[in-house]
Design an enzyme around this catalytic site. Structure first.
Site, PDB file in Angstrom:
ATOM      1  N   PRO A  38       0.782  -1.240   0.000  1.00 44.92           N
ATOM      2  CA  PRO A  38       0.000   0.000   0.000  1.00 44.92           C
ATOM      3  C   PRO A  38       0.816   1.293   0.000  1.00 44.92           C
ATOM      4  O   PRO A  38       0.759   2.086   0.946  1.00 44.92           O
ATOM      5  CB  PRO A  38      -0.843  -0.137   1.267  1.00 44.92           C
ATOM      6  CG  PRO A  38       0.020  -0.935   2.189  1.00 44.92           C
ATOM      7  CD  PRO A  38       0.747  -1.912   1.302  1.00 44.92           C
ATOM      8  N   CYS A  39       1.534   1.555  -1.092  1.00 44.94           N
ATOM      9  CA  CYS A  39       2.351   2.765  -1.170  1.00 44.94           C
ATOM     10  C   CYS A  39       1.493   4.026  -1.155  1.00 44.94           C
ATOM     11  O   CYS A  39       2.001   5.101  -0.843  1.00 44.94           O
ATOM     12  CB  CYS A  39       3.259   2.723  -2.394  1.00 44.94           C
ATOM     13  SG  CYS A  39       2.403   2.471  -3.954  1.00 44.94           S
TER      14      CYS A  39
END
Length: 178
Positions: A133-134
Protein backbone atom coordinates in the site's frame (compact mmCIF):
# COMPACT_ATOMS: atom_id res chain seq x y z
CA UNK A 1 3.98 -14.43 -16.24
CA UNK A 2 0.26 -14.60 -16.83
CA UNK A 3 -1.98 -11.55 -16.75
CA UNK A 4 -5.56 -10.45 -16.63
CA UNK A 5 -7.44 -7.18 -16.91
CA UNK A 6 -10.58 -6.76 -14.83
CA UNK A 7 -13.08 -4.00 -14.15
CA UNK A 8 -13.80 -2.49 -10.75
CA UNK A 9 -15.70 0.47 -9.37
CA UNK A 10 -12.45 2.46 -9.66
CA UNK A 11 -11.81 1.42 -13.26
CA UNK A 12 -9.87 -1.30 -15.04
CA UNK A 13 -6.97 -2.95 -13.19
CA UNK A 14 -4.32 -5.23 -14.63
CA UNK A 15 -2.76 -8.06 -12.63
CA UNK A 16 0.21 -10.29 -13.40
CA UNK A 17 1.19 -13.44 -11.53
CA UNK A 18 3.60 -16.33 -11.47
CA UNK A 19 3.51 -19.60 -9.56
CA UNK A 20 5.07 -17.72 -6.62
CA UNK A 21 2.34 -15.06 -6.44
CA UNK A 22 1.29 -11.64 -7.66
CA UNK A 23 4.20 -9.99 -9.47
CA UNK A 24 2.58 -6.94 -10.99
CA UNK A 25 -0.52 -4.80 -10.51
CA UNK A 26 -1.56 -1.88 -12.68
CA UNK A 27 -3.89 0.65 -11.12
CA UNK A 28 -6.75 2.19 -13.13
CA UNK A 29 -6.31 5.24 -15.28
CA UNK A 30 -4.68 4.07 -18.49
CA UNK A 31 -6.47 3.88 -21.81
CA UNK A 32 -7.46 0.27 -22.62
CA UNK A 33 -4.70 -0.27 -25.22
CA UNK A 34 -2.08 1.24 -22.91
CA UNK A 35 -3.25 -0.96 -20.03
CA UNK A 36 -2.95 -4.11 -22.15
CA UNK A 37 0.53 -3.09 -23.33
CA UNK A 38 1.72 -2.20 -19.82
CA UNK A 39 0.49 -5.33 -18.03
CA UNK A 40 1.72 -7.64 -20.83
CA UNK A 41 5.21 -6.12 -21.14
CA UNK A 42 8.36 -8.25 -21.03
CA UNK A 43 6.75 -11.33 -22.49
CA UNK A 44 3.78 -11.59 -20.13
CA UNK A 45 0.57 -12.90 -21.69
CA UNK A 46 -3.10 -13.21 -20.74
CA UNK A 47 -3.97 -16.29 -18.73
CA UNK A 48 -6.60 -17.87 -16.54
CA UNK A 49 -6.18 -17.04 -12.86
CA UNK A 50 -5.84 -19.79 -10.30
CA UNK A 51 -8.28 -19.85 -7.40
CA UNK A 52 -5.75 -17.97 -5.27
CA UNK A 53 -5.33 -15.19 -7.86
CA UNK A 54 -9.09 -15.05 -8.43
CA UNK A 55 -9.47 -14.50 -4.67
CA UNK A 56 -7.01 -11.58 -4.85
CA UNK A 57 -8.99 -10.11 -7.74
CA UNK A 58 -12.18 -10.44 -5.64
CA UNK A 59 -10.46 -8.54 -2.80
CA UNK A 60 -9.37 -5.77 -5.17
CA UNK A 61 -12.95 -5.49 -6.44
CA UNK A 62 -14.17 -5.29 -2.83
CA UNK A 63 -11.59 -2.58 -2.06
CA UNK A 64 -12.78 -0.56 -5.07
CA UNK A 65 -16.30 -0.75 -3.61
CA UNK A 66 -15.02 0.77 -0.37
CA UNK A 67 -14.91 -2.42 1.69
CA UNK A 68 -12.20 -2.79 4.32
CA UNK A 69 -9.68 -5.18 2.78
CA UNK A 70 -6.34 -6.49 4.03
CA UNK A 71 -3.80 -7.65 1.45
CA UNK A 72 -0.96 -8.48 3.87
CA UNK A 73 -1.29 -12.24 3.32
CA UNK A 74 -1.32 -12.13 -0.49
CA UNK A 75 1.54 -14.24 -1.91
CA UNK A 76 3.89 -12.00 -3.88
CA UNK A 77 6.61 -12.68 -6.41
CA UNK A 78 9.18 -9.96 -5.69
CA UNK A 79 12.10 -11.85 -7.22
CA UNK A 80 13.06 -8.90 -9.45
CA UNK A 81 12.91 -6.38 -6.58
CA UNK A 82 16.03 -5.10 -4.79
CA UNK A 83 16.67 -6.05 -1.16
CA UNK A 84 16.25 -2.43 -0.03
CA UNK A 85 12.87 -2.15 -1.74
CA UNK A 86 11.77 -5.48 -0.24
CA UNK A 87 12.65 -4.18 3.22
CA UNK A 88 10.61 -1.02 2.55
CA UNK A 89 7.66 -3.07 1.30
CA UNK A 90 7.79 -5.42 4.30
CA UNK A 91 7.42 -2.43 6.62
CA UNK A 92 4.67 -0.98 4.50
CA UNK A 93 2.66 -4.20 4.61
CA UNK A 94 2.24 -3.54 8.34
CA UNK A 95 0.37 -0.27 7.64
CA UNK A 96 -3.27 -1.30 7.63
CA UNK A 97 -6.50 0.07 6.23
CA UNK A 98 -7.05 3.74 7.05
CA UNK A 99 -3.58 4.22 8.54
CA UNK A 100 -0.73 6.19 7.02
CA UNK A 101 2.96 6.72 7.50
CA UNK A 102 5.54 9.06 6.00
CA UNK A 103 8.62 8.58 3.87
CA UNK A 104 10.71 9.79 6.81
CA UNK A 105 9.07 7.40 9.27
CA UNK A 106 9.81 4.44 7.01
CA UNK A 107 13.38 5.69 6.57
CA UNK A 108 13.80 5.87 10.37
CA UNK A 109 12.51 2.32 10.68
CA UNK A 110 15.14 1.33 8.14
CA UNK A 111 17.78 2.96 10.32
CA UNK A 112 18.43 6.39 8.77
CA UNK A 113 16.06 9.31 8.11
CA UNK A 114 18.47 10.21 5.31
CA UNK A 115 16.98 7.31 3.35
CA UNK A 116 13.70 9.23 2.81
CA UNK A 117 14.39 9.83 -0.88
CA UNK A 118 15.37 6.19 -1.35
CA UNK A 119 12.09 5.19 0.31
CA UNK A 120 10.28 7.48 -2.12
CA UNK A 121 12.08 5.84 -5.03
CA UNK A 122 11.07 2.40 -3.69
CA UNK A 123 7.44 3.52 -3.52
CA UNK A 124 7.64 4.75 -7.12
CA UNK A 125 9.06 1.38 -8.20
CA UNK A 126 6.43 -0.68 -6.35
CA UNK A 127 5.37 -3.42 -8.78
CA UNK A 128 2.15 -4.22 -6.89
CA UNK A 129 0.62 -0.94 -5.67
CA UNK A 130 -2.47 -1.31 -3.50
CA UNK A 131 -1.39 -4.78 -2.37
CA UNK A 132 1.81 -3.17 -1.11
CA UNK A 133 0.00 0.00 0.00
CA UNK A 134 2.35 2.76 -1.17
CA UNK A 135 -0.70 5.06 -1.34
CA UNK A 136 -0.54 5.12 2.48
CA UNK A 137 2.86 6.87 2.48
CA UNK A 138 2.53 10.64 2.88
CA UNK A 139 4.88 13.59 2.78
CA UNK A 140 6.24 14.90 6.09
CA UNK A 141 3.56 17.63 6.17
CA UNK A 142 0.79 15.01 5.96
CA UNK A 143 -0.07 15.89 2.37
CA UNK A 144 -0.38 13.28 -0.35
CA UNK A 145 2.99 13.88 -1.94
CA UNK A 146 3.76 12.14 -5.21
CA UNK A 147 2.27 9.01 -6.70
CA UNK A 148 3.57 7.26 -9.80
CA UNK A 149 0.25 5.65 -10.79
CA UNK A 150 -1.95 7.09 -13.54
CA UNK A 151 -3.67 10.18 -12.17
CA UNK A 152 -0.79 10.91 -9.79
CA UNK A 153 -1.58 12.35 -6.38
CA UNK A 154 -5.29 12.59 -7.21
CA UNK A 155 -5.43 8.79 -7.55
CA UNK A 156 -3.64 8.48 -4.21
CA UNK A 157 -6.17 10.84 -2.55
CA UNK A 158 -9.07 8.85 -4.05
CA UNK A 159 -7.67 5.57 -2.68
CA UNK A 160 -7.10 7.11 0.74
CA UNK A 161 -10.62 8.57 0.73
CA UNK A 162 -11.99 5.02 0.32
CA UNK A 163 -10.19 4.27 3.60
CA UNK A 164 -11.51 7.39 5.36
CA UNK A 165 -8.21 9.30 5.16
CA UNK A 166 -7.92 12.88 3.93
CA UNK A 167 -4.26 13.81 3.48
CA UNK A 168 -3.28 17.17 4.95
CA UNK A 169 -6.11 17.23 7.49
CA UNK A 170 -4.88 17.13 11.09
CA UNK A 171 -5.88 13.99 12.99
CA UNK A 172 -9.25 14.32 14.69
CA UNK A 173 -10.54 16.98 12.29
CA UNK A 174 -11.57 14.82 9.35
CA UNK A 175 -15.17 14.47 10.55
CA UNK A 176 -15.54 18.20 11.16
CA UNK A 177 -14.43 19.30 7.70
CA UNK A 178 -11.85 21.90 8.85
Amino acid sequence: METMIFDTALGAFGIGWTEAGVARLQLPGLAPDALVARINRDGAAPGDPSRAIAAVIDRIEDYAEGERVDFADVPLDLGAVSDFNRRCYALLLEIGWGATTSYGALARQLGDVGLSRAVGAAMGANPVPLIIPCHRVLASDGKAGGFSAPGGAESKRRMLALEGVEPGVPAGQLGFGF
